[in-house]
Design a protein around this motif. Structure first.
Motif, PDB file in Angstrom:
ATOM      1  N   TRP A  47       0.782  -1.047   0.099  1.00 41.02           N
ATOM      2  CA  TRP A  47       0.116   0.093   0.201  1.00 41.02           C
ATOM      3  C   TRP A  47       0.778   1.496   0.034  1.00 41.02           C
ATOM      4  O   TRP A  47       0.488   2.452  -0.485  1.00 41.02           O
ATOM      5  CB  TRP A  47      -0.855  -0.079   1.052  1.00 41.02           C
ATOM      6  N   GLU A  48       1.980   1.066   0.624  1.00 40.90           N
ATOM      7  CA  GLU A  48       2.801   2.238   0.814  1.00 40.90           C
ATOM      8  C   GLU A  48       3.767   2.590  -0.628  1.00 40.90           C
ATOM      9  O   GLU A  48       4.044   3.397  -1.180  1.00 40.90           O
ATOM     10  CB  GLU A  48       3.834   1.927   1.778  1.00 40.90           C
ATOM     11  N   PHE A  49       4.017   1.314  -1.291  1.00 41.88           N
ATOM     12  CA  PHE A  49       5.134   1.510  -2.386  1.00 41.88           C
ATOM     13  C   PHE A  49       4.492   0.861  -3.873  1.00 41.88           C
ATOM     14  O   PHE A  49       4.934   1.035  -4.843  1.00 41.88           O
ATOM     15  CB  PHE A  49       6.422   0.560  -2.249  1.00 41.88           C
ATOM     16  N   GLU A  50       3.216   0.258  -3.698  1.00 39.50           N
ATOM     17  CA  GLU A  50       2.646  -0.203  -4.875  1.00 39.50           C
ATOM     18  C   GLU A  50       3.254  -1.614  -5.483  1.00 39.50           C
ATOM     19  O   GLU A  50       2.506  -2.277  -5.865  1.00 39.50           O
ATOM     20  CB  GLU A  50       2.135   0.983  -5.841  1.00 39.50           C
ATOM     21  N   GLN A  51       4.413  -1.343  -5.845  1.00 43.32           N
ATOM     22  CA  GLN A  51       5.168  -2.514  -6.408  1.00 43.32           C
ATOM     23  C   GLN A  51       6.600  -2.716  -6.004  1.00 43.32           C
ATOM     24  O   GLN A  51       7.154  -1.618  -5.851  1.00 43.32           O
ATOM     25  CB  GLN A  51       5.349  -2.209  -8.116  1.00 43.32           C
ATOM     26  N   LEU A  52       7.108  -3.817  -5.593  1.00 45.89           N
ATOM     27  CA  LEU A  52       8.097  -4.139  -5.249  1.00 45.89           C
ATOM     28  C   LEU A  52       8.752  -5.634  -5.621  1.00 45.89           C
ATOM     29  O   LEU A  52       7.829  -6.243  -6.046  1.00 45.89           O
ATOM     30  CB  LEU A  52       8.106  -3.926  -3.655  1.00 45.89           C
ATOM     31  N   THR A  53       9.915  -5.801  -5.704  1.00 45.62           N
ATOM     32  CA  THR A  53      10.305  -7.363  -5.765  1.00 45.62           C
ATOM     33  C   THR A  53      10.418  -7.823  -4.635  1.00 45.62           C
ATOM     34  O   THR A  53      10.121  -7.343  -3.454  1.00 45.62           O
ATOM     35  CB  THR A  53      11.694  -7.179  -6.289  1.00 45.62           C
ATOM     36  N   LEU A  72       3.178 -15.235  -0.768  1.00 43.30           N
ATOM     37  CA  LEU A  72       2.754 -14.336  -1.982  1.00 43.30           C
ATOM     38  C   LEU A  72       1.717 -15.085  -2.854  1.00 43.30           C
ATOM     39  O   LEU A  72       0.785 -14.632  -3.693  1.00 43.30           O
ATOM     40  CB  LEU A  72       3.969 -13.781  -2.699  1.00 43.30           C
ATOM     41  N   LYS A  73       2.204 -16.555  -3.359  1.00 45.16           N
ATOM     42  CA  LYS A  73       1.479 -17.170  -4.184  1.00 45.16           C
ATOM     43  C   LYS A  73      -0.049 -17.305  -3.642  1.00 45.16           C
ATOM     44  O   LYS A  73      -1.265 -17.290  -4.411  1.00 45.16           O
ATOM     45  CB  LYS A  73       1.944 -18.611  -4.254  1.00 45.16           C
ATOM     46  N   ARG A  74      -0.285 -17.379  -2.165  1.00 48.91           N
ATOM     47  CA  ARG A  74      -1.640 -17.601  -1.630  1.00 48.91           C
ATOM     48  C   ARG A  74      -2.226 -16.009  -1.853  1.00 48.91           C
ATOM     49  O   ARG A  74      -3.516 -16.168  -1.974  1.00 48.91           O
ATOM     50  CB  ARG A  74      -1.513 -17.872  -0.283  1.00 48.91           C
ATOM     51  N   MET A  75      -1.578 -15.093  -1.463  1.00 47.87           N
ATOM     52  CA  MET A  75      -2.008 -13.553  -1.826  1.00 47.87           C
ATOM     53  C   MET A  75      -2.502 -13.567  -3.237  1.00 47.87           C
ATOM     54  O   MET A  75      -3.720 -12.977  -3.673  1.00 47.87           O
ATOM     55  CB  MET A  75      -1.115 -12.694  -1.401  1.00 47.87           C
ATOM     56  N   ILE A  82      -0.031  -9.405  -7.735  1.00 47.25           N
ATOM     57  CA  ILE A  82       0.033 -10.026  -9.359  1.00 47.25           C
ATOM     58  C   ILE A  82       1.450 -10.393  -9.106  1.00 47.25           C
ATOM     59  O   ILE A  82       2.384  -9.270  -8.663  1.00 47.25           O
ATOM     60  CB  ILE A  82       0.039  -9.327 -10.376  1.00 47.25           C
ATOM     61  N   ARG A  83       2.000 -11.646  -9.084  1.00 46.02           N
ATOM     62  CA  ARG A  83       3.560 -11.801  -9.465  1.00 46.02           C
ATOM     63  C   ARG A  83       3.830 -12.008 -10.904  1.00 46.02           C
ATOM     64  O   ARG A  83       3.464 -12.572 -11.689  1.00 46.02           O
ATOM     65  CB  ARG A  83       3.553 -13.292  -8.730  1.00 46.02           C
ATOM     66  N   VAL A  84       5.000 -11.187 -11.122  1.00 38.00           N
ATOM     67  CA  VAL A  84       5.661 -11.134 -12.343  1.00 38.00           C
ATOM     68  C   VAL A  84       6.932 -11.291 -12.629  1.00 38.00           C
ATOM     69  O   VAL A  84       7.635 -10.250 -11.778  1.00 38.00           O
ATOM     70  CB  VAL A  84       5.201  -9.890 -13.335  1.00 38.00           C
ATOM     71  N   ARG A  85       7.516 -12.144 -13.369  1.00 40.20           N
ATOM     72  CA  ARG A  85       8.964 -12.500 -13.485  1.00 40.20           C
ATOM     73  C   ARG A  85       9.539 -11.247 -14.200  1.00 40.20           C
ATOM     74  O   ARG A  85       8.967 -10.874 -15.203  1.00 40.20           O
ATOM     75  CB  ARG A  85       9.272 -13.866 -14.072  1.00 40.20           C
ATOM     76  N   SER A  86      10.663 -10.817 -13.991  1.00 35.32           N
ATOM     77  CA  SER A  86      11.097  -9.598 -14.594  1.00 35.32           C
ATOM     78  C   SER A  86      11.653 -10.185 -15.996  1.00 35.32           C
ATOM     79  O   SER A  86      12.239 -11.404 -15.984  1.00 35.32           O
ATOM     80  CB  SER A  86      12.521  -9.129 -13.993  1.00 35.32           C
ATOM     81  N   VAL A  93      11.397 -11.277  -9.249  1.00 34.49           N
ATOM     82  CA  VAL A  93       9.688 -11.457  -9.446  1.00 34.49           C
ATOM     83  C   VAL A  93       9.183 -10.170  -8.605  1.00 34.49           C
ATOM     84  O   VAL A  93       9.700  -9.593  -7.630  1.00 34.49           O
ATOM     85  CB  VAL A  93       9.158 -12.538  -8.473  1.00 34.49           C
ATOM     86  N   ASN A  94       8.495  -9.441  -9.590  1.00 39.13           N
ATOM     87  CA  ASN A  94       7.972  -8.232  -9.107  1.00 39.13           C
ATOM     88  C   ASN A  94       6.606  -8.449  -8.726  1.00 39.13           C
ATOM     89  O   ASN A  94       5.785  -9.215  -9.324  1.00 39.13           O
ATOM     90  CB  ASN A  94       7.921  -7.172 -10.424  1.00 39.13           C
ATOM     91  N   ILE A  95       6.183  -7.604  -7.687  1.00 38.48           N
ATOM     92  CA  ILE A  95       4.839  -8.010  -6.994  1.00 38.48           C
ATOM     93  C   ILE A  95       4.051  -6.688  -6.918  1.00 38.48           C
ATOM     94  O   ILE A  95       4.510  -5.350  -6.664  1.00 38.48           O
ATOM     95  CB  ILE A  95       5.013  -8.402  -5.330  1.00 38.48           C
ATOM     96  N   SER A  96       2.845  -6.703  -7.498  1.00 36.00           N
ATOM     97  CA  SER A  96       2.228  -5.547  -7.395  1.00 36.00           C
ATOM     98  C   SER A  96       0.899  -5.685  -7.135  1.00 36.00           C
ATOM     99  O   SER A  96       0.418  -6.839  -7.086  1.00 36.00           O
ATOM    100  CB  SER A  96       2.102  -4.943  -8.891  1.00 36.00           C
TER     101      SER A  96
END
Length: 139
Positions: A47-53, A72-75, A82-86, A93-96
């Motif tokens: 919520w603070e950073f929106e997207q992080l690895t 993170l998989k459960r989330m 959303i988990r997306v590989r760079s 893995v980027n998490i947003s």
């Protein structure tokens, strides 16, 4: 002379018990949001950073990727992230947040106040406690 190895003489045990108690008091509020306490911590960071690895989240929460990855998989299955590989480095893995994850912040906004009420403690006392903890852990 007091025995320094008696449990009653230790600082670590009440701190350990207190940490467990805090997490237990969060539980009913977090269940309404379908979050565990570690997931709630991840959401607060996002919520603070929106997207992080994954590694950046781990650094901020002092959690290793072996702990974070299944969480993170459960989330992601719940639709919060959303988990997306760079494309540059597949080890990253980027998490947003999803829109559902962003919307959850509104529902979670009341949790700090509810926790203060549940613990029957003032904001001033909480700040004193937080400052003492920060001083001890040098954070």
């Amino acid at each position: 002379m007091k025995d320094p190895l008696h449990l009653s003489e230790q600082v670590c045990f009440p701190v350990y018990s207190f940490a467990k108690e805090i997490i237990n008091r969060y539980r009913p509020f977090l269940e309404e949001l379908e979050l565990t306490y570690p997931q709630y911590l991840v959401m607060m960071v996002l919520w603070e950073f929106e997207q992080l690895t994954v590694n950046q989240i781990g650094e901020k929460l002092q959690l290793d990727s072996g702990t974070l990855t299944p969480l993170l998989k459960r989330m992601e299955l719940k639709g919060f992230v959303i988990r997306v590989r760079s494309s540059v480095d597949e080890r990253i893995v980027n998490i947003s947040l999803t829109e559902k994850g962003k919307a959850l912040k509104v529902r979670a906004a009341c949790i700090p106040t509810k926790m203060m009420e549940a613990m029957d403690i003032s904001l001033e006392d909480l700040m004193v406690l937080k400052n003492i903890i920060a001083k001890i852990s040098k954070k």
